[in-house]
Design a protein around this motif. Structure first.
Motif, mmCIF file in Angstrom:
data_model
loop_
_atom_site.group_PDB
_atom_site.id
_atom_site.type_symbol
_atom_site.label_atom_id
_atom_site.label_comp_id
_atom_site.label_asym_id
_atom_site.label_seq_id
_atom_site.Cartn_x
_atom_site.Cartn_y
_atom_site.Cartn_z
ATOM 1 N N HIS A 48 13.357 -71.117 78.998
ATOM 2 C CA HIS A 48 13.562 -70.418 77.870
ATOM 3 C C HIS A 48 15.332 -69.991 77.470
ATOM 4 O O HIS A 48 15.776 -69.559 78.512
ATOM 5 N N GLU A 64 3.396 -60.996 84.837
ATOM 6 C CA GLU A 64 2.775 -61.672 83.180
ATOM 7 C C GLU A 64 3.235 -60.964 82.705
ATOM 8 O O GLU A 64 4.228 -59.437 82.550
ATOM 9 N N TYR A 65 3.242 -61.153 81.118
ATOM 10 C CA TYR A 65 4.085 -60.554 80.225
ATOM 11 C C TYR A 65 2.995 -59.883 79.241
ATOM 12 O O TYR A 65 2.337 -60.001 78.590
ATOM 13 N N ASP A 66 4.046 -58.965 79.518
ATOM 14 C CA ASP A 66 2.987 -57.415 78.622
ATOM 15 C C ASP A 66 3.587 -57.085 77.038
ATOM 16 O O ASP A 66 5.460 -56.734 77.071
ATOM 17 N N PRO A 67 3.767 -57.553 75.823
ATOM 18 C CA PRO A 67 4.103 -57.376 75.096
ATOM 19 C C PRO A 67 4.532 -56.050 74.509
ATOM 20 O O PRO A 67 5.524 -55.547 73.655
ATOM 21 N N SER A 68 3.751 -55.162 75.067
ATOM 22 C CA SER A 68 3.850 -53.396 75.163
ATOM 23 C C SER A 68 5.197 -53.003 75.275
ATOM 24 O O SER A 68 5.577 -52.114 75.413
ATOM 25 N N PRO A 121 8.354 -54.413 75.307
ATOM 26 C CA PRO A 121 8.291 -55.693 75.970
ATOM 27 C C PRO A 121 8.985 -56.157 77.143
ATOM 28 O O PRO A 121 10.254 -56.361 77.418
ATOM 29 N N TYR A 154 7.872 -58.075 81.350
ATOM 30 C CA TYR A 154 7.026 -58.683 82.176
ATOM 31 C C TYR A 154 6.752 -57.594 82.940
ATOM 32 O O TYR A 154 7.327 -56.410 84.038
ATOM 33 N N LYS A 157 -1.022 -50.566 83.608
ATOM 34 C CA LYS A 157 -0.752 -50.946 82.007
ATOM 35 C C LYS A 157 1.008 -49.859 81.180
ATOM 36 O O LYS A 157 0.398 -48.831 82.129
#
Lengths: 276, 553, 115
Positions: free
Chosen positions: B349, B537-541, B543, B545, B552
């Protein structure tokens, strides 16, 4: 976080008194290591000049007062004993013993500094100082003879003799013929005659020895003063009853520092006063 | 204020270390390692700015042969001040005292460093030392070069005593930081944090701390001797009084060569973190990188004589030191190869911190390899005291340490302030600095190999194009730095609020809120492999990890 | 002779016994006398090493007993020994170098060197 009860001397970031105690000790030992390396510079200067110009040390160390130096060594050893004993007193909750022993340590410290002062004053009077200030005087140096009998050549105060290349002697490290004088710009006045083979005659650059002597004992003296301040502070706190068998870390650490000061003197004494 | 996003993790929602208490005293006398780190950060960045201004003045003067903006006397003072400010006030305390102070206890899972009071004292010493250095500048500065070589430093009439006293005090500040870090790493590791679970940045800081503790006192005694030499005429280093000026150089470099590893080692530690995180791949050769940090720290003590090849050092020691110098290349190369192996087949990245990490590997590669030229005796005789040296150490110190520092700053910025900076501007600034840097210093390699001596006010016309190019490069770099200052400051007020873990890192500081609470962790963090990214894991909310299967947002 | 104690808060420490302290002190005094006496006898170059050996014995006594190193965490001893190794490194290399170049110096070029 901790299930233990948290005594008030215990820092918030430590879990147990043991962790705090071990950390403090390690921290102090690391600090002592830095002190050792601080002195290492002076020991390095000593070694370099001594190994390259032993004649300076053989000659000049006789001007130091062995008796006073020896007494001072004993004074420091005694102070180390009282300090180690003071730590024991703190560990066993003997407050009066702690106060007495700390006071005695402080007293020995004063004694050491007093004797050191006498020595320094003698050197000052005789002009036996470092580099630029090295101007030995005849009379005073003679009266000094009692303490350093074999040391005083009549020539001690003779001013720079006419510059002439002295014949090489067996000890000479260089085989190159001496040039008559230094290039312009260097202090030609510093070039003095040396009478080779004449025991006790003054080698050149004796001031180097006294420079090293004052640097080493001076820095050590500053550490003695620092150690005494710490002990004074410990004394005040022990009078106030701050130390118990549960919490005596400052006494322990102060003791370590004081012993280090003693350790360094144990090396300084023979190196400067005894062996030439 | 800034921690709304971390509400997910529960406890201590509004309270963070920045808002914990208020007022000047709550900062200047704080015992919180995070605040002390931040104060260090502000101080060293001020010093960096100052050193940068001196550098730009020096470069501007060299735009044309002869006088451009200042006379020769002033020029001597300018490059001395540039060196002294950058080294003593910026690079040495830079990564360990500023970033290290902030990050080390959190990465370790501790509540603070072992001796918070000593930590604060060390910062106060830094301020005191800086005041002496600034006083020396205000009185007219020093013209000896940052190395203070005798006998010039004992005879010049510039203000050497104030500057050396400042450096002496700064030395003790550095010693106490190192001491604190060693004890913290030894004694404050929580359950589960074994030596080989430690992030590599901590290994690097540990190696750095060893050098700080063992080498800096020798600088102390050296500067002390210099001061008494000047003030009282002791003569240990003065040939006119039977002293030996080469001995001064032994003293000085016994500290100052290991000191370059104080500068570069923590930088390498940062790169080890960045490369793994932004390649989303477990670090390759963890133990090799860890041990190579310690190896560099120890070998760093064995090579100081390579600064004295042309100073009258004996032929035999020249050979010994030359051989030992080459040996330092081994652990350094081990690190570089492991970084490359980590990136191999990784999911790279190219975020701003990673761009800095890549720049570091490139620039440090050049800096390190040219170091081998200089370690070779015969070549060194030709290149000594030319711009080749200047270019070499700027490639390692600036291309290495400063770039790594900037990478670390961008990496931990969201954790420190709870705000994200503008990513696009970050990448642009990195690019500008990279180009500017190479323009400035690569030309100096060429000049140096053609014989342009360093520290000279004037030069023959054949060097004019190179000097021009170099100066324009330095202006370009300045533009990059101003851009960076702009978007970083902007982010403090307008930046997007940072999530707990914006980069997807597995080290412990990313388990606590951004910015962290006063005590670092609301509850004891779960210590695991610092480079295992598999359960993030990536959590776009967000945003950002989060732990796989975690709550959540 | 020496005791270990454990406090209610679980702090386990080592306490030096008084006889040990006094014995160490006596040895230090004896060591001082020996070093003074030995300095009066000419052993040539051996004088230096003898004096250093005695000093090292004395220093070890202070470190091991007065400073509790014998009963302490081993890492503290490693710190001390490690620092001494670095001192030796520093002095050793600087000494090797100066010993090498001193004879090469041109007499008269520095007033310090004239023979």
């Amino acid at each position: 976080m901790s299930t233990h009860e948290h005594p008030d001397y215990l820092g918030h970031h430590f879990e147990t008194p043991q962790q705090q105690y071990d950390s403090s000790k390690l921290g102090m030992w690391l600090f002592l290591a830095t002190e050792i390396l601080l002195f290492a510079g002076l020991f390095c200067a000593y070694s370099v000049y001594r190994s390259n110009h032993p004649e300076i040390f053989v000659y000049a160390h006789q001007y130091l007062d062995k008796t006073l130096g020896g007494i001072n060594t004993l004074v420091l050893i005694c102070s180390s004993l009282t300090m180690a004993w003071a730590v024991r007193s703190a560990q066993t909750n003997q407050r009066r013993g702690l106060i007495l022993l700390l006071s005695m340590t402080l007293l020995f410290g004063c004694c050491f500094l007093g004797i050191k002062y006498v020595e320094y004053e003698q050197k000052w009077k005789h002009g036996l100082l470092w580099g630029k200030r090295f101007h030995p005087h005849t009379e005073e140096t003679r009266s000094h003879e009692k303490t350093a009998p074999s040391a005083v050549p009549p020539a001690i105060a003779s001013q720079p003799a006419p510059v002439a290349p002295p014949p090489p002697t067996g000890e000479d490290r260089s085989l190159i013929e001496a040039a008559p004088r230094g290039p312009a710009g260097l202090a030609a006045g510093a070039i003095e005659e040396r009478k080779p083979g004449h025991e006790g005659s003054r080698p050149s650059n004796v001031q180097i020895f006294f420079g090293i002597y004052f640097l080493m004992t001076g820095l050590h003296g500053l550490h003695v003063i620092g150690g005494m301040s710490v002990i004074g502070w410990l004394l005040v706190r022990s009078v106030k009853g701050h130390f118990t068998s549960e919490y005596f870390t400052p006494v322990d650490l102060g003791g370590l520092y004081w012993h280090l000061v003693d350790l360094i003197w144990i090396y300084l004494f023979p190196l400067l006063y005894l062996i030439g | 204020m800034a921690s709304g996003d971390m509400a997910a993790s529960g406890a201590g929602v509004e309270d963070n270390y920045l808002t914990h208490s208020h007022g000047f005293k709550s900062w200047f006398f704080t015992l919180d390692h995070k605040r002390i780190g931040l104060m260090y950060l502000v101080s060293i960045l001020t010093a960096f700015f100052l050193g940068g201004v001196f550098a730009l003045l020096v470069r501007t003067e060299l735009l044309t042969p002869g006088k451009t903006i200042m006379d020769a006397e002033t020029y001597n003072r300018m490059f001395t001040l540039h060196g002294a400010a950058m080294i003593f006030l910026f690079i040495i305390p830079g990564i360990p005292a500023a970033l290290g102070n902030f990050v080390l206890p959190i990465m370790l899972g501790a509540k603070d460093v072992a001796f918070p009071r000593l930590n604060l004292f060390s910062y106060h010493l830094y301020v005191a030392g800086a005041i002496f250095a600034l006083a020396s500048i205000a009185m007219g500065g020093v013209d000896t070069g940052w190395t203070f070589y005798t006998p010039y430093s004992t005879t010049t009439n510039s203000h050497v005593i104030a500057m050396t006293l400042g450096a002496f005090i700064l030395g003790f500040s550095s010693i106490f930081t190192g001491l604190n870090f060693i004890v913290t790493i030894h004694k404050l590791r929580p359950a589960g944090m074994t030596w080989f679970k430690m992030p590599l940045f901590l290994w690097a800081l540990y190696g750095t701390a060893i050098i700080q503790v063992l080498a800096t006192p020798v600088l102390g005694i050296t500067l002390l001797l210099l001061i008494v030499e000047r003030a009282l005429g002791v003569g240990i280093f003065d040939p006119a009084l039977g002293g030996d000026p080469v001995l001064y150089q032994h003293f000085f470099w016994f500290y100052s060569h290991p000191a370059v590893y104080i500068m570069i080692l923590p930088g390498m530690g940062i790169i080890s973190e960045l490369v793994s995180v932004f390649s989303r791949k477990h670090i390759f050769g963890y133990k090799f990188i860890a041990y190579s940090s310690i190896a560099i720290a120890v070998l760093g003590f064995l090579v100081w004589g390579h600064h004295m090849f042309t100073s009258g050092q004996s032929a035999m020691m020249n050979m010994i030191f030359s051989a030992l110098t080459f040996s330092v290349a081994i652990p350094s190369a081990i690190k570089v190869f492991n970084w490359l192996a980590t990136m191999y087949k990784g999911a790279i990245h190219l975020d701003t911190p990673m761009l800095y990490a890549l720049s570091f590997i490139f620039l440090f590669g050049i800096g390190g390899l040219t170091g081998l030229f200089l370690g070779a005796l015969a070549v060194d005789v030709h290149l000594h005291d030319t711009y080749f040296i200047v270019a070499h150490f700027h490639y390692t110190m600036m291309g290495g340490t400063v770039i790594a520092f900037l990478g670390g700053l961008h990496y931990w910025w969201p954790k420190m302030f709870g705000r994200m900076y503008n990513e696009t501007l970050g990448r642009i600034a990195c690019l500008i600095i990279f180009v500017g840097f190479n323009t400035t210093f690569f030309t100096q390699f060429i000049m140096g190999s053609h014989g342009m001596p360093r520290r000279y006010y004037n030069y023959v016309p054949q060097f004019t194009p190179y000097h021009r190019l170099s100066t324009w490069g330095s202006y370009l770099m300045a533009v990059g730095f101003f851009l960076m200052a702009g978007y970083l400051l902007h982010s403090l007020f307008r930046g997007r609020k940072a999530p707990v873990n914006p980069w997807g890192s597995a080290t412990l500081e990313w388990q606590t809120s951004s910015p962290p609470p006063h005590d670092n962790f609301p509850e004891a963090p779960a210590v695991g492999d610092p480079y295992d990214f598999s359960n993030l894991e990536y959590d776009p909310s967000l945003p950002g990890y989060r732990r796989r299967g975690g709550p959540k947002a | 002779m020496t005791e270990t104690s454990s406090t209610p808060h679980g702090l386990s420490i080592h306490i030096m016994g008084v006889p040990v302290l006094l014995a160490v002190w006596a040895l230090l005094v004896v060591g001082t006398v020996v070093t003074v006496v030995a300095a009066g006898i000419d052993f040539g170059a051996f004088n230096l090493w003898l004096a250093m050996a005695i000093a090292t014995v004395k220093a070890s006594l202070v470190a091991l007993y007065f400073m509790h190193l014998r009963y302490d965490r081993p890492f503290n001893a490693i710190v001390l020994v490690g620092s001494l190794l670095f001192v030796m490194l520093f002095i050793g290399l600087a000494l090797t170098d100066t010993a090498q170049y001193q004879p090469e110096m041109i007499p008269g070029y520095s007033p310090g060197m004239k023979e």
